[in-house]
Write a protein that holds these residues in place. Structure first.
Motif: not given
Length: 159
Positions: A55-61, A66-69, A117-118
């Motif tokens: 859950a925390y991994f998917s939330g962080g991803l 969103i930051i990448r967007g 993700g980044n």
């Protein structure tokens, strides 16, 4: 008169409550009970921890995507995320028991999600700012070296 008529053995006890000096003498002692975790409880704890990690991994991803967007948020994420991670690492080191396990799970999952993700954005940010980072690192090393030399000279003169 009454103490002679009272016989404690009638009640299945060899201890005479009337002649006891303090009430603590006849209070039952509490024994420590060791909680043993069965196999199924250990399994549910493990799956709960894995579920929480997911859950925390998917939330962080999702947050990192969103930051990448929104490219304007990349510098803020690169600056603020290590600060939040450091705070969580300090909390993890200072807590004990299940709170430490939970904080460690959050720290690992959020860190891996944000790095996953980044990673290219982090790399691009470091390359673009490499001259500033090298200058800042050199300035910090020179400053710490100067302060250490001053402290060393004061300590060696004091002897």
């Amino acid at each position: 008169m009454y103490s002679q008529e009272f016989d404690a053995s009638e009640f299945g006890s060899d201890f005479d409550y009337l002649s006891a000096g303090t009430p603590e003498q006849f209070e039952p002692t509490q024994t420590q009970k060791v909680d043993e975790i069965s196999g199924i409880e250990r399994f549910w704890n493990l799956t709960g921890n894995l579920g929480e990690f997911g859950a925390y991994f998917s939330g962080g991803l999702a947050a990192s995507l969103i930051i990448r967007g929104i490219p304007a948020l990349i510098p803020a994420a690169v600056i603020l995320v290590p600060g939040v991670g450091l705070g969580l690492a300090i909390f993890t080191a200072s807590s004990k028991g299940s709170a430490q396990v939970r904080a460690l799970l959050i720290l690992i999952s959020m860190g891996t999600a944000l790095i996953a993700g980044n990673w290219d954005a982090w790399l691009a940010w470091i390359i673009v700012n490499s001259q500033m980072l090298i200058f800042s690192f050199a300035l910090i090393v020179i400053t710490i070296g100067f302060v250490a030399a001053q402290v060393w000279s004061k300590l060696s003169n004091a002897k």
